[in-house]
Motif scaffolding. Structure first.
Motif, PDB file in Angstrom:
ATOM      1  N   TYR A 195       0.837  -1.201   0.000  1.00 20.60           N
ATOM      2  CA  TYR A 195       0.000   0.000   0.000  1.00 20.60           C
ATOM      3  C   TYR A 195       0.874   1.254   0.000  1.00 20.60           C
ATOM      4  O   TYR A 195       0.633   2.191  -0.774  1.00 20.60           O
ATOM      5  CB  TYR A 195      -0.917  -0.005   1.221  1.00 20.60           C
ATOM      6  N   CYS A 196       1.890   1.263   0.859  1.00 21.23           N
ATOM      7  CA  CYS A 196       2.768   2.436   0.955  1.00 21.23           C
ATOM      8  C   CYS A 196       3.503   2.695  -0.356  1.00 21.23           C
ATOM      9  O   CYS A 196       3.605   3.843  -0.814  1.00 21.23           O
ATOM     10  CB  CYS A 196       3.781   2.241   2.084  1.00 21.23           C
ATOM     11  N   LYS A 197       3.991   1.641  -0.975  1.00 20.68           N
ATOM     12  CA  LYS A 197       4.731   1.798  -2.231  1.00 20.68           C
ATOM     13  C   LYS A 197       3.821   2.285  -3.356  1.00 20.68           C
ATOM     14  O   LYS A 197       4.237   3.103  -4.186  1.00 20.68           O
ATOM     15  CB  LYS A 197       5.416   0.485  -2.602  1.00 20.68           C
ATOM     16  N   GLU A 198       2.592   1.810  -3.365  1.00 19.77           N
ATOM     17  CA  GLU A 198       1.643   2.283  -4.384  1.00 19.77           C
ATOM     18  C   GLU A 198       1.343   3.767  -4.216  1.00 19.77           C
ATOM     19  O   GLU A 198       1.287   4.515  -5.190  1.00 19.77           O
ATOM     20  CB  GLU A 198       0.346   1.476  -4.285  1.00 19.77           C
ATOM     21  N   ARG A 199       1.146   4.191  -2.966  1.00 25.62           N
ATOM     22  CA  ARG A 199       0.854   5.606  -2.710  1.00 25.62           C
ATOM     23  C   ARG A 199       2.060   6.472  -3.066  1.00 25.62           C
ATOM     24  O   ARG A 199       1.914   7.558  -3.631  1.00 25.62           O
ATOM     25  CB  ARG A 199       0.485   5.823  -1.241  1.00 25.62           C
ATOM     26  N   LEU A 200       3.259   6.009  -2.740  1.00 28.38           N
ATOM     27  CA  LEU A 200       4.465   6.777  -3.057  1.00 28.38           C
ATOM     28  C   LEU A 200       4.672   6.860  -4.567  1.00 28.38           C
ATOM     29  O   LEU A 200       5.134   7.884  -5.075  1.00 28.38           O
ATOM     30  CB  LEU A 200       5.688   6.151  -2.378  1.00 28.38           C
ATOM     31  N   ALA A 201       4.342   5.797  -5.278  1.00 27.36           N
ATOM     32  CA  ALA A 201       4.448   5.821  -6.742  1.00 27.36           C
ATOM     33  C   ALA A 201       3.507   6.864  -7.318  1.00 27.36           C
ATOM     34  O   ALA A 201       3.853   7.580  -8.272  1.00 27.36           O
ATOM     35  CB  ALA A 201       4.146   4.440  -7.312  1.00 27.36           C
ATOM     36  N   GLU A 202       2.308   6.966  -6.753  1.00 26.14           N
ATOM     37  CA  GLU A 202       1.355   7.976  -7.200  1.00 26.14           C
ATOM     38  C   GLU A 202       1.896   9.383  -6.950  1.00 26.14           C
ATOM     39  O   GLU A 202       1.623  10.311  -7.721  1.00 26.14           O
ATOM     40  CB  GLU A 202       0.025   7.795  -6.465  1.00 26.14           C
ATOM     41  N   GLN A 231      10.840   4.931  -3.762  1.00 23.86           N
ATOM     42  CA  GLN A 231      10.286   3.823  -2.986  1.00 23.86           C
ATOM     43  C   GLN A 231      11.209   3.577  -1.786  1.00 23.86           C
ATOM     44  O   GLN A 231      12.331   3.118  -1.941  1.00 23.86           O
ATOM     45  CB  GLN A 231      10.237   2.571  -3.857  1.00 23.86           C
ATOM     46  N   VAL A 232      10.740   3.928  -0.601  1.00 24.21           N
ATOM     47  CA  VAL A 232      11.610   3.871   0.570  1.00 24.21           C
ATOM     48  C   VAL A 232      11.342   2.599   1.381  1.00 24.21           C
ATOM     49  O   VAL A 232      10.794   2.629   2.470  1.00 24.21           O
ATOM     50  CB  VAL A 232      11.451   5.141   1.439  1.00 24.21           C
ATOM     51  N   SER A 233      11.780   1.473   0.835  1.00 20.96           N
ATOM     52  CA  SER A 233      11.510   0.176   1.460  1.00 20.96           C
ATOM     53  C   SER A 233      12.104   0.081   2.854  1.00 20.96           C
ATOM     54  O   SER A 233      11.518  -0.546   3.745  1.00 20.96           O
ATOM     55  CB  SER A 233      12.062  -0.951   0.584  1.00 20.96           C
ATOM     56  N   LEU A 234      13.271   0.695   3.048  1.00 21.32           N
ATOM     57  CA  LEU A 234      13.979   0.551   4.317  1.00 21.32           C
ATOM     58  C   LEU A 234      13.107   0.977   5.493  1.00 21.32           C
ATOM     59  O   LEU A 234      13.005   0.258   6.488  1.00 21.32           O
ATOM     60  CB  LEU A 234      15.278   1.371   4.286  1.00 21.32           C
ATOM     61  N   ILE A 235      12.465   2.139   5.398  1.00 17.72           N
ATOM     62  CA  ILE A 235      11.721   2.608   6.569  1.00 17.72           C
ATOM     63  C   ILE A 235      10.463   1.789   6.806  1.00 17.72           C
ATOM     64  O   ILE A 235       9.995   1.692   7.944  1.00 17.72           O
ATOM     65  CB  ILE A 235      11.395   4.114   6.501  1.00 17.72           C
ATOM     66  N   PHE A 236       9.918   1.160   5.771  1.00 19.76           N
ATOM     67  CA  PHE A 236       8.755   0.307   5.981  1.00 19.76           C
ATOM     68  C   PHE A 236       9.174  -1.033   6.582  1.00 19.76           C
ATOM     69  O   PHE A 236       8.481  -1.593   7.431  1.00 19.76           O
ATOM     70  CB  PHE A 236       7.975   0.142   4.685  1.00 19.76           C
ATOM     71  N   ASN A 237      10.339  -1.550   6.175  1.00 17.64           N
ATOM     72  CA  ASN A 237      10.896  -2.734   6.829  1.00 17.64           C
ATOM     73  C   ASN A 237      11.201  -2.422   8.292  1.00 17.64           C
ATOM     74  O   ASN A 237      10.970  -3.243   9.179  1.00 17.64           O
ATOM     75  CB  ASN A 237      12.175  -3.188   6.129  1.00 17.64           C
ATOM     76  N   ARG A 238      11.747  -1.244   8.527  1.00 20.91           N
ATOM     77  CA  ARG A 238      12.090  -0.837   9.895  1.00 20.91           C
ATOM     78  C   ARG A 238      10.841  -0.759  10.771  1.00 20.91           C
ATOM     79  O   ARG A 238      10.865  -1.150  11.933  1.00 20.91           O
ATOM     80  CB  ARG A 238      12.809   0.520   9.876  1.00 20.91           C
ATOM     81  N   ALA A 239       9.749  -0.260  10.214  1.00 21.37           N
ATOM     82  CA  ALA A 239       8.495  -0.191  10.967  1.00 21.37           C
ATOM     83  C   ALA A 239       8.046  -1.587  11.382  1.00 21.37           C
ATOM     84  O   ALA A 239       7.620  -1.801  12.526  1.00 21.37           O
ATOM     85  CB  ALA A 239       7.417   0.495  10.134  1.00 21.37           C
ATOM     86  N   THR A 240       8.136  -2.542  10.457  1.00 17.59           N
ATOM     87  CA  THR A 240       7.758  -3.915  10.790  1.00 17.59           C
ATOM     88  C   THR A 240       8.673  -4.484  11.869  1.00 17.59           C
ATOM     89  O   THR A 240       8.198  -5.126  12.820  1.00 17.59           O
ATOM     90  CB  THR A 240       7.802  -4.806   9.541  1.00 17.59           C
ATOM     91  N   ALA A 241       9.979  -4.258  11.737  1.00 16.64           N
ATOM     92  CA  ALA A 241      10.929  -4.765  12.734  1.00 16.64           C
ATOM     93  C   ALA A 241      10.743  -4.094  14.089  1.00 16.64           C
ATOM     94  O   ALA A 241      11.213  -4.618  15.110  1.00 16.64           O
ATOM     95  CB  ALA A 241      12.358  -4.556  12.237  1.00 16.64           C
ATOM     96  N   SER A 242      10.069  -2.955  14.115  1.00 18.75           N
ATOM     97  CA  SER A 242       9.785  -2.268  15.376  1.00 18.75           C
ATOM     98  C   SER A 242       8.587  -2.878  16.100  1.00 18.75           C
ATOM     99  O   SER A 242       8.314  -2.528  17.249  1.00 18.75           O
ATOM    100  CB  SER A 242       9.508  -0.784  15.114  1.00 18.75           C
ATOM    101  N   CYS A 243       7.883  -3.768  15.420  1.00 13.89           N
ATOM    102  CA  CYS A 243       6.666  -4.361  15.986  1.00 13.89           C
ATOM    103  C   CYS A 243       6.871  -5.768  16.516  1.00 13.89           C
ATOM    104  O   CYS A 243       5.935  -6.360  17.058  1.00 13.89           O
ATOM    105  CB  CYS A 243       5.566  -4.386  14.919  1.00 13.89           C
ATOM    106  N   THR A 244       8.071  -6.331  16.352  1.00 16.05           N
ATOM    107  CA  THR A 244       8.275  -7.721  16.749  1.00 16.05           C
ATOM    108  C   THR A 244       9.747  -8.017  17.010  1.00 16.05           C
ATOM    109  O   THR A 244      10.632  -7.472  16.337  1.00 16.05           O
ATOM    110  CB  THR A 244       7.754  -8.677  15.662  1.00 16.05           C
TER     111      THR A 244
END
Length: 208
Positions: A110-117, A122-135
């Motif tokens: 979802y984030c990548k689609e919105r950023l493409a618009e 495409q800032v994959s790192l910060i979205f991976n980081r968000a996931t790693a912050s949850c577990t």
């Protein structure tokens, strides 16, 4: 898995005094997410006005306790657009509640689609980081290019048998590494065990 070599690397690279600040920040972030998880479980929703500081730390700030964002940034105006979007907040809540592979993929997609618009990087790192912050099931090597180098190094050196996840994505490979390191280091602090893969990457690819 070469348990002895992993244990030796832990002894060599883990300096508890030097890592104290990272360990503390990592724990604080995980605990903060756990607080929000309990709120969501009780029926509360993330509010972009009241919870902007939390969302900023999770997504935008240079460091969030788990990992630095590196050169991967989310512009302020884009950040504001994201956090004021109910679909986005719903995906964040699902990720916090259950940080599974599918919820990670849905969040990132979802984030990548919105950023493409928005015609931005495409800032994959910060979205991976968000996931790693949850577990604690993931280690904080969130830059996918660096993670690939680490993954291939662990395979080449015979530290881990990675054949079962060879063709999988960042999330599955990362979770596998984190699981294997915990098996090899059963009596060690979970936060330091998760940090170890980054220290191995740093030793082999940055400190030479």
């Amino acid at each position: 898995m070469n348990i002895e070599k992993i244990q030796n690397l832990y002894s060599e690279l883990i300096d508890t005094a030097q890592l104290n600040e990272w360990q503390r920040g990592y724990r604080e972030t995980i605990n903060h997410v756990n607080i929000f998880r309990k709120k969501i479980e009780s029926g509360s929703k993330i509010n972009p006005d009241h919870d902007k500081e939390f969302l900023s730390k999770l997504l935008k700030d240079k460091t969030n306790g788990v990992a630095s964002r590196g050169q991967s940034t989310l512009k302020n105006d884009h950040f504001d657009l994201f956090i004021n979007n109910s679909n986005f907040l719903g995906l964040v809540e699902k990720l916090i509640l259950i940080p599974t592979h599918i919820n990670h993929l849905n969040f990132r997609s979802y984030c990548k689609e919105r950023l493409a618009e928005l015609k931005t990087t495409q800032v994959s790192l910060i979205f991976n980081r968000a996931t790693a912050s949850c577990t604690l099931d993931l280690c904080p090597v969130v830059d996918e290019l660096k993670f690939k180098k680490l993954f291939h190094y662990l395979r080449k050196q015979g530290l881990l048998n990675v054949s079962s996840v060879e063709n999988q994505d960042w999330y599955i490979q990362n979770k596998f590494i984190a699981e294997q390191f915990k098996i090899a280091l059963p009596n060690k602090d979970t936060y330091l065990t998760n940090i170890l893969p980054w220290l191995i990457y740093q030793k082999e690819f940055e400190n030479k």
